[in-house]
Design a protein around this motif. Structure first.
Motif, mmCIF file in Angstrom:
data_model
loop_
_atom_site.group_PDB
_atom_site.id
_atom_site.type_symbol
_atom_site.label_atom_id
_atom_site.label_comp_id
_atom_site.label_asym_id
_atom_site.label_seq_id
_atom_site.Cartn_x
_atom_site.Cartn_y
_atom_site.Cartn_z
ATOM 1 N N ARG A 73 -2.238 -25.173 17.134
ATOM 2 C CA ARG A 73 -1.113 -25.880 17.759
ATOM 3 C C ARG A 73 -1.015 -27.244 17.090
ATOM 4 O O ARG A 73 -2.020 -27.906 16.868
ATOM 5 N N PRO A 74 0.182 -27.722 16.757
ATOM 6 C CA PRO A 74 0.305 -29.032 16.097
ATOM 7 C C PRO A 74 -0.153 -30.152 17.020
ATOM 8 O O PRO A 74 0.004 -30.088 18.222
ATOM 9 N N THR A 75 -0.732 -31.182 16.416
ATOM 10 C CA THR A 75 -1.078 -32.352 17.214
ATOM 11 C C THR A 75 0.195 -33.154 17.467
ATOM 12 O O THR A 75 1.250 -32.877 16.914
ATOM 13 N N ALA A 76 0.067 -34.156 18.299
ATOM 14 C CA ALA A 76 1.223 -34.989 18.619
ATOM 15 C C ALA A 76 1.587 -35.910 17.470
ATOM 16 O O ALA A 76 2.591 -36.608 17.534
ATOM 17 N N SER A 77 0.782 -35.928 16.420
ATOM 18 C CA SER A 77 1.044 -36.848 15.317
ATOM 19 C C SER A 77 1.616 -36.122 14.109
ATOM 20 O O SER A 77 2.783 -36.256 13.793
ATOM 21 N N ALA A 80 -0.118 -31.748 9.594
ATOM 22 C CA ALA A 80 -1.154 -31.761 8.563
ATOM 23 C C ALA A 80 -2.536 -32.007 9.154
ATOM 24 O O ALA A 80 -3.539 -31.581 8.585
ATOM 25 N N ASN A 81 -2.583 -32.688 10.295
ATOM 26 C CA ASN A 81 -3.865 -32.966 10.928
ATOM 27 C C ASN A 81 -4.172 -31.993 12.061
ATOM 28 O O ASN A 81 -5.019 -32.262 12.900
ATOM 29 N N SER A 82 -3.482 -30.872 12.094
ATOM 30 C CA SER A 82 -3.734 -29.895 13.137
ATOM 31 C C SER A 82 -4.936 -29.036 12.780
ATOM 32 O O SER A 82 -5.321 -28.919 11.619
ATOM 33 N N ASP A 168 -2.909 -36.727 32.244
ATOM 34 C CA ASP A 168 -3.289 -37.189 30.905
ATOM 35 C C ASP A 168 -4.796 -37.395 30.816
ATOM 36 O O ASP A 168 -5.327 -38.477 31.094
ATOM 37 N N TYR A 169 -5.467 -36.333 30.402
ATOM 38 C CA TYR A 169 -6.918 -36.277 30.328
ATOM 39 C C TYR A 169 -7.417 -36.390 28.891
ATOM 40 O O TYR A 169 -8.531 -36.834 28.667
ATOM 41 N N LEU A 170 -6.626 -35.936 27.925
ATOM 42 C CA LEU A 170 -7.108 -35.844 26.554
ATOM 43 C C LEU A 170 -6.165 -36.584 25.608
ATOM 44 O O LEU A 170 -4.991 -36.243 25.500
ATOM 45 N N TYR A 171 -6.709 -37.601 24.925
ATOM 46 C CA TYR A 171 -5.916 -38.437 24.018
ATOM 47 C C TYR A 171 -6.437 -38.432 22.584
ATOM 48 O O TYR A 171 -5.833 -39.057 21.716
ATOM 49 N N ARG A 172 -7.546 -37.764 22.302
ATOM 50 C CA ARG A 172 -8.128 -37.806 20.950
ATOM 51 C C ARG A 172 -7.437 -36.772 20.069
ATOM 52 O O ARG A 172 -7.989 -35.729 19.724
ATOM 53 N N GLU A 173 -6.210 -37.085 19.667
ATOM 54 C CA GLU A 173 -5.356 -36.105 19.003
ATOM 55 C C GLU A 173 -5.501 -36.092 17.487
ATOM 56 O O GLU A 173 -5.169 -35.095 16.846
ATOM 57 N N ASN A 174 -5.960 -37.180 16.898
ATOM 58 C CA ASN A 174 -6.082 -37.281 15.444
ATOM 59 C C ASN A 174 -7.436 -37.857 15.062
ATOM 60 O O ASN A 174 -8.083 -38.522 15.876
ATOM 61 N N PRO A 175 -7.863 -37.662 13.818
ATOM 62 C CA PRO A 175 -9.142 -38.237 13.404
ATOM 63 C C PRO A 175 -9.109 -39.758 13.438
ATOM 64 O O PRO A 175 -8.070 -40.380 13.207
ATOM 65 N N GLY A 189 -8.633 -33.517 18.270
ATOM 66 C CA GLY A 189 -7.959 -32.236 18.447
ATOM 67 C C GLY A 189 -7.997 -31.812 19.900
ATOM 68 O O GLY A 189 -8.231 -32.626 20.797
ATOM 69 N N TYR A 190 -7.801 -30.515 20.130
ATOM 70 C CA TYR A 190 -7.630 -30.040 21.503
ATOM 71 C C TYR A 190 -8.694 -29.046 21.938
ATOM 72 O O TYR A 190 -8.530 -28.349 22.938
ATOM 73 N N GLY A 191 -9.800 -28.957 21.190
ATOM 74 C CA GLY A 191 -10.878 -28.055 21.546
ATOM 75 C C GLY A 191 -11.875 -28.665 22.506
ATOM 76 O O GLY A 191 -11.722 -29.804 22.977
ATOM 77 N N TRP A 192 -12.948 -27.908 22.787
ATOM 78 C CA TRP A 192 -13.942 -28.334 23.772
ATOM 79 C C TRP A 192 -14.610 -29.643 23.390
ATOM 80 O O TRP A 192 -14.901 -30.472 24.256
ATOM 81 N N ASP A 193 -14.858 -29.885 22.101
ATOM 82 C CA ASP A 193 -15.545 -31.124 21.732
ATOM 83 C C ASP A 193 -14.753 -32.343 22.169
ATOM 84 O O ASP A 193 -15.319 -33.328 22.661
ATOM 85 N N SER A 194 -13.415 -32.285 22.042
ATOM 86 C CA SER A 194 -12.586 -33.409 22.489
ATOM 87 C C SER A 194 -12.499 -33.477 24.013
ATOM 88 O O SER A 194 -12.553 -34.568 24.600
ATOM 89 N N TRP A 195 -12.357 -32.323 24.658
ATOM 90 C CA TRP A 195 -12.329 -32.313 26.120
ATOM 91 C C TRP A 195 -13.636 -32.888 26.695
ATOM 92 O O TRP A 195 -13.626 -33.653 27.665
#
Length: 460
Positions: A73-77, A80-82, A168-175, A189-195
């Motif tokens: 899924r594309p990030t909000a930014s 290319a960084n998805s 709004d729980y997850l904001y780490r969308e880009n490196p 990103g949107y996986g478990w490590d970010s959650w």
């Protein structure tokens, strides 16, 4: 099949409960409130579910979501960084029987729902902001710059009966970009490590302190962190086409009907999934139009049968904000998305019987008390995410109003830091409210009496 029944049915048609696992890889254990039920959620690194004990009796759990690497899924930014959302975890669940007194998993006590809720913590917008398109690189590694863990610990020490998160729980969308030591090495990103980094680890003390009522934010829309939202937080059973894995199903995955959580003695909080509202008019042929009108009508039915009603969604329905990208423009009250939907079926916009609105999205704390029967609005989007709100004036233009004939009786906003809000019941239709800094020190005292509120600054 009712919702409680659906929760008792394993996913994918598997009629066998998963193997019970006593495993040290227990990542999280928490309780989510739904429509007339409470569900225990467990996140584990094991393939099976851990042992759950309720009132000294073992009860099997079911797998809500197995280990998975989910579609890109594309990030909000930038696309290319998805990257795919990887969940190397098993999410397990089980309903808590009404009247249950104690529950634990692998010896870890779980917070239990109370029949009468007297003490509520309200938080929102809790993640650490990493967004390349805005050159926003919050110092996630610095607890002063990203203080959600501090907020959670102090809020937990207040001993709430319930936590309400307004989205709004997850904001780490880009490196994290090179040269930003404060966020160096952060998962993204949107996986478990970010959650885990953005919510479950810093919020651990508060997850252990009380059951939660969770509101979906725009960061949990399908094109962002919706996959994790459905696996980890939404109280409903997993359903086909609601998992946000296929973009073709996003209209379905981005909306759910509202539900109510009883606070006891006739009080309730109605939770609305309006996270994809935006701030622009919604046309009658937009799929959101009928969804929002349906939400309004359900909210009206719920409010008719209650003594007191909080209604929570992510976007402030009656908030006062500075228009996006226009810091020199005067503040505006209300939101066109709701005025063009709710407002088409209700001249008062919000149904009669709704007393107080709770929201987030704007990274500040705010309170607005309106004349007549219009409900008061609180915004609590100040619990961890980097503040980006333009400071609001202490006095608003006299014509600031979301509705004809409605005036603002009191307005107050705070943008100078992070914190949380508490609400303590004092009567059938009255609550004592405090607004606190991240460290628990007092910022505001407020009172709620029916649909009217008043706040008194302490300092700041």
């Amino acid at each position: 099949m009712g919702l409680a029944g659906a929760l008792a049915t394993p996913a994918h048609g598997d009629t066998k409960a998963p193997a019970v696992v006593n495993d040290a890889r227990l990542e999280a254990a928490y309780v989510i409130m739904g429509d007339g039920f409470a569900t225990v959620r467990i996140v584990t690194g094991a393939a099976g579910c851990p042992a759950l004990t309720i009132d000294a009796k073992a009860q099997p759990m079911i797998v809500r979501a197995p280990h998975a690497s989910l579609p890109l899924r594309p990030t909000a930014s930038t696309i290319a960084n998805s990257k795919p959302s990887v969940f190397p975890i098993t999410v397990c669940e089980a309903s808590l029987p009404p009247g249950a007194k104690r529950a634990s998993v692998d010896g870890r006590p779980l917070p239990m729902p109370r029949p009468v809720i007297r003490r509520i913590v309200v938080i929102g917008d809790t993640g650490c902001r990493l967004k390349a398109s805005e050159n926003a690189y919050q110092a996630c590694n610095d607890p002063e710059a990203y203080p959600f863990a501090i907020v959670a610990a102090h809020a937990a020490a207040w001993h709430p009966d319930l936590v309400i998160h307004v989205g709004d729980y997850l904001y780490r969308e880009n490196p994290c970009a090179p040269g930003h030591a404060g966020c160096a090495g952060s998962p993204w990103g949107y996986g478990w490590d970010s959650w885990k980094a953005d919510f479950f680890t810093p919020g651990a003390a508060l997850l252990a302190a009380a059951p939660w009522t969770v509101t979906r934010g725009n960061h949990e829309s399908c094109e962002r962190a919706g996959q994790g939202w459905w696996r980890l937080l939404d109280p409903r059973a997993m359903q086909p086409r609601h998992d946000c894995n296929d973009a073709a199903d996003d209209v379905t995955g981005n909306y759910s009907a509202p539900y109510r959580v009883s606070l006891g003695q006739g009080a309730q909080v109605v939770v609305m999934d309006l996270s994809h509202a935006g701030k622009k008019n919604i046309a009658a042929d937009d799929p959101r139009y009928d969804e929002f009108v349906s939400t309004h009508d359900a909210l009206a039915r719920y409010a008719r049968n209650a003594t007191f009603t909080f209604a929570t969604d992510h976007y402030p329905i009656l908030g006062v904000t500075i228009p996006d990208g226009e810091p020199d423009k005067p503040p505006k009250a209300g939101n066109k998305a709701f005025q063009s939907t709710f407002g088409q079926v209700d001249k008062g916009l919000v149904p009669a019987g709704v007393d107080v609105l709770l929201a987030g999205h704007v990274h500040l704390w705010e309170h607005v008390d309106y004349s007549g029967n219009t409900p008061s609005q609180f915004i609590a989007g100040f619990s961890g995410t980097q503040e980006d709100a333009v400071p609001l004036p202490s006095r608003l233009p006299v014509d600031t109003s979301p509705l004809p004939g409605v005036t603002i009786r009191q307005f107050d906003a705070w943008t100078d830091g992070f914190g949380y809000m508490t609400m303590e019941r004092t009567g059938a239709r009255s609550w004592k409210v405090t607004v606190r800094h991240a460290d628990g020190s007092l910022l505001r005292r407020c009172r709620i009496r029916g649909n009217h509120t008043y706040c008194e600054p302490i300092f700041g």
